[in-house]
Design an enzyme around this catalytic site. Structure first.
Site, PDB file in Angstrom:
ATOM      1  N   GLU A   1     -32.140 -37.082 -38.055  1.00 55.98           N
ATOM      2  CA  GLU A   1     -32.054 -36.269 -39.276  1.00 55.98           C
ATOM      3  C   GLU A   1     -31.338 -36.955 -40.430  1.00 55.98           C
ATOM      4  O   GLU A   1     -30.243 -36.541 -40.838  1.00 55.98           O
ATOM      5  CB  GLU A   1     -31.338 -34.954 -38.969  1.00 55.98           C
ATOM      6  CG  GLU A   1     -32.042 -34.078 -37.973  1.00 55.98           C
ATOM      7  CD  GLU A   1     -31.411 -32.681 -37.877  1.00 55.98           C
ATOM      8  OE1 GLU A   1     -30.354 -32.449 -38.478  1.00 55.98           O
ATOM      9  OE2 GLU A   1     -32.012 -31.821 -37.214  1.00 55.98           O
TER      10      GLU A   1
ATOM     11  N   GLU B   1     -35.711 -31.296 -31.266  1.00 56.89           N
ATOM     12  CA  GLU B   1     -34.592 -30.337 -31.179  1.00 56.89           C
ATOM     13  C   GLU B   1     -35.081 -28.968 -31.607  1.00 56.89           C
ATOM     14  O   GLU B   1     -35.797 -28.845 -32.605  1.00 56.89           O
ATOM     15  CB  GLU B   1     -33.454 -30.690 -32.148  1.00 56.89           C
ATOM     16  CG  GLU B   1     -32.543 -31.782 -31.718  1.00 56.89           C
ATOM     17  CD  GLU B   1     -31.397 -31.993 -32.712  1.00 56.89           C
ATOM     18  OE1 GLU B   1     -31.081 -31.072 -33.489  1.00 56.89           O
ATOM     19  OE2 GLU B   1     -30.847 -33.092 -32.698  1.00 56.89           O
TER      20      GLU B   1
HETATM   21  C1  FCB Z   1     -29.021 -30.634 -35.750  1.00 54.14           C
HETATM   22  C2  FCB Z   1     -28.261 -31.852 -35.249  1.00 54.14           C
HETATM   23  C3  FCB Z   1     -27.625 -31.646 -33.900  1.00 54.14           C
HETATM   24  C4  FCB Z   1     -27.032 -30.257 -33.760  1.00 54.14           C
HETATM   25  C5  FCB Z   1     -28.037 -29.206 -34.153  1.00 54.14           C
HETATM   26  C6  FCB Z   1     -27.532 -27.804 -34.008  1.00 54.14           C
HETATM   27  O1  FCB Z   1     -29.121 -30.689 -37.121  1.00 54.14           O
HETATM   28  O2  FCB Z   1     -29.144 -32.924 -35.143  1.00 54.14           O
HETATM   29  O3  FCB Z   1     -26.691 -32.664 -33.690  1.00 54.14           O
HETATM   30  O4  FCB Z   1     -25.878 -30.187 -34.489  1.00 54.14           O
HETATM   31  O5  FCB Z   1     -28.429 -29.412 -35.468  1.00 54.14           O
END
Ligand code: FCB
Length: 477
Positions: free
Chosen positions: A198, A387
């Site tokens: 990210e 994620e």
């Molecule tokens: C994302 C991050 C990860 C975690 C989640 C909740 O943006 O990549 O490390 O903090 O959010």
């Protein structure tokens, strides 16, 4: 409890069902899918990141990272929390990985700590750091799981920050040295690589808003860091491909679904501007489309100060996959006096949907919409949801955690991912954030995202109902 039992229990609640929030009720009725519906090639997994779980912040020769420095600075992290110990994964990795395998998880996404490997960021290598990740990788493989390695998940060595960090163009060379080292070291065992986690998040939160390490603020700092991280994103891709045979090389992006405040042209234009700002600055240069200057003319002025001849070509790289990370939806209202973005974020509280512990709106369709958006780029060969997950307050009752909201969240979002797949989008995997509760950056330990509960006093692990559900779902139940 598996999904069917979960449904039965919910059903047994009889009239109680009607008291459940709408999302819960509708999903219980509408998510009749199993693992098989996603097909045999689908990549299932869980995700973590080094600073959030490892602890051992100054052990065995590890250098200081910007997150060590930031969390040790007064007033930066809620509850004065730090990642000094976190989940103590550094010492407990064998048991944690065994637990992961017992949950039937095929793919383990984790990140490498740059300053554990290169304490000063470049130069002298720390053999114990190198060795630690060999052990984690070997154990992962031994347990029948595949390692998916993120090269950089936000914990820049402090020694490099002292030289300007991402705002310094030399960061491209520093990162290349690090990426060359780790891909040569682990490339015969690890085939799945992600260059950055990210970039929009660490560049903006750390260099524009100052909420995350290294705590810098200002649009000039942001654009310098953004351009260099963008260069590194492509360069890292080239390095993985050069050093790892049969590599599956990707990079991850935070993607927010931006809905217009109202269905009016001015508000739609604002939504497009915010979409460009949040979602297009890193993916489009990598696809050879350049920066989205049309929507963000101010960005052009700033990027012009740091871009050099030949950079546009170097920003391109044909990744095998893009990791997409969507949690929620955003709405912005057009407010002309606000500099640069001419908008203000609407509080998600105003929209009447449930919010997670992070204050993020629960909005499952957001993930479908962002998949659709990324799928519309012909250059994106494949998308993996690297994620997705949710923080809700949890209560340990004996050796159980009844986290029905988290299970429901995952089921609902996954249902939208399946919808995208069934419509023919090029999506091929889903990783839950996170395997276990961990250090949630500036929010400290309060928001719990894990499938596994961690008692940070005793380091006791308790598999939550969501973890049991995922285990049974992965078993095909
Ligand atoms: C994302 C991050 C990860 C975690 C989640 C909740 O943006 O990549 O490390 O903090 O959010």
């Amino acid at each position: 409890m598996n999904r069917r039992n979960f449904l039965k229990t919910a059903g047994a609640a009889g009239a109680g069902l009607f008291l459940m929030p709408n999302t819960l009720y509708s999903a219980l009725q509408n998510s009749p899918y199993t693992r098989a519906d996603f097909g045999p090639d689908w990549q299932w997994g869980v995700a973590t990141a080094a600073y959030q779980i490892e602890g051992a912040w100054n052990e065995d020769g590890k250098g200081e990272s910007i997150w060590d420095r930031f969390s040790h600075t007064k007033g930066k992290i809620k509850g004065k929390d730090t990642g000094d110990v976190a989940c103590d994964f550094y010492h407990r990795y064998p048991q944690d990985l065994e637990l992961m395998a017992r949950l039937n998880i095929p793919n383990n996404r984790f990140s490498l700590s740059w300053s554990r490997i290169l304490p000063e960021g470049t130069g002298k290598v720390n053999p114990k750091g190198i060795d630690f990740y060999h052990k984690v990788i070997d154990k992962t493989l031994e347990l029948g799981m595949e390692p998916w390695v993120t090269i950089f998940h936000w914990d820049l060595p402090q020694a490099l920050q002292d030289k300007g960090g991402w705002m310094n163009r030399e960061s491209i060379g520093w990162f290349s040295e690090y990426a060359n080292l780790v891909t040569r070291e682990y490339g015969d065992k690890v085939k799945n690589w992600m260059v950055l986690n990210e970039p929009m998040a660490f560049v903006s939160l750390g260099h524009l808003l100052g909420w995350h390490a290294p705590g810098k603020k200002g649009f000039g700092k942001f654009t310098a860091a953004a351009h260099h991280a963008s260069m590194v994103q492509a360069e890292g891709g080239r390095i993985v491909r050069a050093n790892v045979s049969n590599a599956n090389v990707g990079t991850t992006q935070s993607v927010s679904f931006v809905d217009p405040y109202k269905d009016k042209p001015g508000q739609q234009k604002t939504a497009r501007r915010l979409d460009a700002m949040l979602n297009r600055i890193f993916i489009e240069p990598s696809l050879g489309l350049g920066y989205p200057f049309e929507e963000l003319p101010y960005l052009q002025k700033k990027i012009d100060k740091v871009i050099q001849p030949g950079d546009l070509d170097k920003l391109k790289f044909d990744f095998d996959f893009i990791g997409l990370q969507t949690y929620s939806r955003e709405v912005f209202r057009h407010v002309p006096i606000v500099p640069v973005i001419h908008a203000l974020r609407q509080s998600p509280k105003k929209r009447g949907h449930e919010l997670t512990e992070m204050g993020w709106e629960v909005y499952p369709e957001a993930i479908y919409q962002t998949l659709k958006k990324f799928n519309a780029y012909p250059g994106v060969k494949k998308i993996i949801v690297t994620e997705n997950g949710a923080a809700f307050p949890d209560k340990v009752e004996g050796d159980q955690v009844h986290d029905a909201k988290r299970t429901q969240f995952i089921q609902d979002y996954l249902g939208q991912v399946l919808r995208a797949k069934q419509e023919g989008m090029r999506v091929g995997g889903y990783f839950v954030w996170s395997f276990m509760d961990n250090f949630e950056w500036a929010e400290g330990y309060k928001p719990r995202f894990g499938l596994v509960h961690v008692d940070f006093e005793t380091q006791k692990r308790t598999v939550k109902d969501s973890g049991i559900w995922y285990r049974d779902f992965l078993a095909g139940k």
